[in-house]
Every structure is written in C-alpha cells, then in structure tokens.
Write a protein that holds these residues in place. Structure first.
Motif, PDB file in Angstrom:
ATOM      1  N   GLU A   1       4.992 -20.416 -46.821  1.00 15.07           N
ATOM      2  CA  GLU A   1       5.374 -21.428 -45.825  1.00 15.07           C
ATOM      3  C   GLU A   1       6.874 -21.387 -45.563  1.00 15.07           C
ATOM      4  O   GLU A   1       7.314 -21.524 -44.422  1.00 15.07           O
TER       5      GLU A   1
ATOM      6  N   ARG B   1      18.633 -30.951 -50.410  1.00 12.74           N
ATOM      7  CA  ARG B   1      17.797 -30.704 -49.233  1.00 12.74           C
ATOM      8  C   ARG B   1      18.649 -30.741 -47.958  1.00 12.74           C
ATOM      9  O   ARG B   1      18.484 -29.901 -47.072  1.00 12.74           O
TER      10      ARG B   1
ATOM     11  N   ALA C   1      19.291 -27.679 -45.032  1.00 12.40           N
ATOM     12  CA  ALA C   1      19.233 -27.768 -43.567  1.00 12.40           C
ATOM     13  C   ALA C   1      20.530 -27.261 -42.952  1.00 12.40           C
ATOM     14  O   ALA C   1      20.513 -26.465 -41.994  1.00 12.40           O
TER      15      ALA C   1
ATOM     16  N   GLY D   1      12.674 -29.193 -45.400  1.00 13.98           N
ATOM     17  CA  GLY D   1      11.620 -30.063 -45.903  1.00 13.98           C
ATOM     18  C   GLY D   1      10.874 -29.498 -47.099  1.00 13.98           C
ATOM     19  O   GLY D   1      10.218 -30.233 -47.831  1.00 13.98           O
TER      20      GLY D   1
ATOM     21  N   HIS E   1       7.874 -28.121 -54.141  1.00 11.92           N
ATOM     22  CA  HIS E   1       9.223 -28.091 -53.574  1.00 11.92           C
ATOM     23  C   HIS E   1      10.066 -27.005 -54.240  1.00 11.92           C
ATOM     24  O   HIS E   1       9.943 -26.767 -55.445  1.00 11.92           O
TER      25      HIS E   1
ATOM     26  N   ASP F   1      13.461 -23.308 -37.485  1.00 16.35           N
ATOM     27  CA  ASP F   1      13.659 -24.757 -37.483  1.00 16.35           C
ATOM     28  C   ASP F   1      14.240 -25.185 -38.828  1.00 16.35           C
ATOM     29  O   ASP F   1      13.512 -25.350 -39.816  1.00 16.35           O
TER      30      ASP F   1
ATOM     31  N   ARG G   1       8.501 -20.745 -41.904  1.00 15.41           N
ATOM     32  CA  ARG G   1       9.430 -21.691 -41.278  1.00 15.41           C
ATOM     33  C   ARG G   1      10.790 -21.046 -41.000  1.00 15.41           C
ATOM     34  O   ARG G   1      11.400 -21.330 -39.965  1.00 15.41           O
TER      35      ARG G   1
ATOM     36  N   GLU H   1      10.451 -19.187 -37.872  1.00 20.96           N
ATOM     37  CA  GLU H   1      10.410 -20.070 -36.700  1.00 20.96           C
ATOM     38  C   GLU H   1      11.793 -20.570 -36.321  1.00 20.96           C
ATOM     39  O   GLU H   1      12.012 -20.983 -35.185  1.00 20.96           O
TER      40      GLU H   1
ATOM     41  N   GLU I   1      15.398 -27.919 -40.038  1.00 19.32           N
ATOM     42  CA  GLU I   1      14.937 -29.188 -40.626  1.00 19.32           C
ATOM     43  C   GLU I   1      13.591 -28.992 -41.325  1.00 19.32           C
ATOM     44  O   GLU I   1      13.362 -29.533 -42.409  1.00 19.32           O
ATOM     45  N   ARG I   2      12.704 -28.224 -40.699  1.00 16.39           N
ATOM     46  CA  ARG I   2      11.400 -27.962 -41.328  1.00 16.39           C
ATOM     47  C   ARG I   2      11.548 -27.071 -42.553  1.00 16.39           C
ATOM     48  O   ARG I   2      10.842 -27.250 -43.537  1.00 16.39           O
ATOM     49  N   VAL I   3      12.464 -26.112 -42.502  1.00 20.51           N
ATOM     50  CA  VAL I   3      12.738 -25.278 -43.677  1.00 20.51           C
ATOM     51  C   VAL I   3      13.206 -26.184 -44.816  1.00 20.51           C
ATOM     52  O   VAL I   3      12.697 -26.120 -45.933  1.00 20.51           O
TER      53      VAL I   3
END
Length: 141
Positions: free
Chosen positions: A9, A53, A57, A24, A117, A18, A13, A16, A20-22
C-alpha cells in the motif's frame, strides 16, 4: 493489514503521489534514516531529520516538488518480508525539476510495520548521484 500489505500500500500511494495519503500509513512517531548526511544541502531540501507522520507528509511533498512526476520511472525489483520488517529493493529513476537532469540510483528501503503503521523508514541510495543531478553537475563516468 500484514507487513507485506502495508508495504504494498505504501508503494502504491507513493506511486500515486498523494503525500497526505502516504503519510497516513506512518505511525505518529517513527524512526527515519537517510544513508547520507546531506542535511541542509540546498539542492536536496527533503533530506533532514524526521520523526513523525507530519514529517512524512512534508518529506513526500518536498520530494515531489523537486522532481518531474511524469518522468518518474522508479521500479521495485523485490520486497522481502520477515515478521514486522521489510526490505524493498529497486532503482530510483527520476528527473530533477530544477535542472532537468535525469538520474538513476539503486535503493534499499528498510521498513518496520507495527499495528499496520510504519515505525521505521530507513533508505539507502546513491546520494552523490542524487545531489549532483539536483545541483546541475554531472557525475564523471
């Protein structure tokens, strides 16, 4: 999610783009390490101490801002998993936004996943090649 699921995942990500999604996928506190002491070097501002975290980002946003996304050809050759630990092996192929220089660097990424995580993010790459591409200097063959 298993360690392998989390790593897959993460890679999806990152692809992709993104940030913020990474981020997460990272634990609130995490152990970051880069294979080179370029902290503060103006051509690679994403290289600096990180531990959260929010830092994750920021890292992926800054990294993206300094590369041409449509010219990214980074590839993953292998993902090895042993319990909570994973190692991702591949080649970074990027183009520096500021200089237009394309570079290739083998990489190894050591991750630890706990409770779904990422708690460890240690990356090893050819730092000289990366810094030279971003400073506009070509590396001698």
């Amino acid at each position: 999610m298993t360690t392998r699921d989390t790593v897959q995942e993460l890679l999806r990500r990152i692809g992709e783009g993104d940030a913020e999604r990474v981020a997460g996928l990272f634990a609130e506190r995490c152990d970051w390490k880069f294979s080179w002491p370029a902290e503060g070097h103006p051509s690679v501002p994403w290289i600096r101490p990180r531990s959260s975290r929010d830092d994750a980002a920021e890292h992926f946003r800054t990294l993206a801002a300094h590369h041409v996304p449509e010219l990214n050809a980074t590839s993953v050759a292998r993902v090895l998993v042993d319990g909570d630990d994973a190692v991702v092996l591949g080649d970074i192929v990027q183009t520096a936004e500021g200089t237009g220089e394309t570079y290739t660097s083998p990489f190894a990424l050591h991750l630890t996943v706990e409770d779904g995580h990422i708690t460890r993010y240690h990356i090893y790459e050819d730092s000289l090649t990366v810094a030279m591409a971003h400073s506009g200097r070509r590396r001698a063959s």
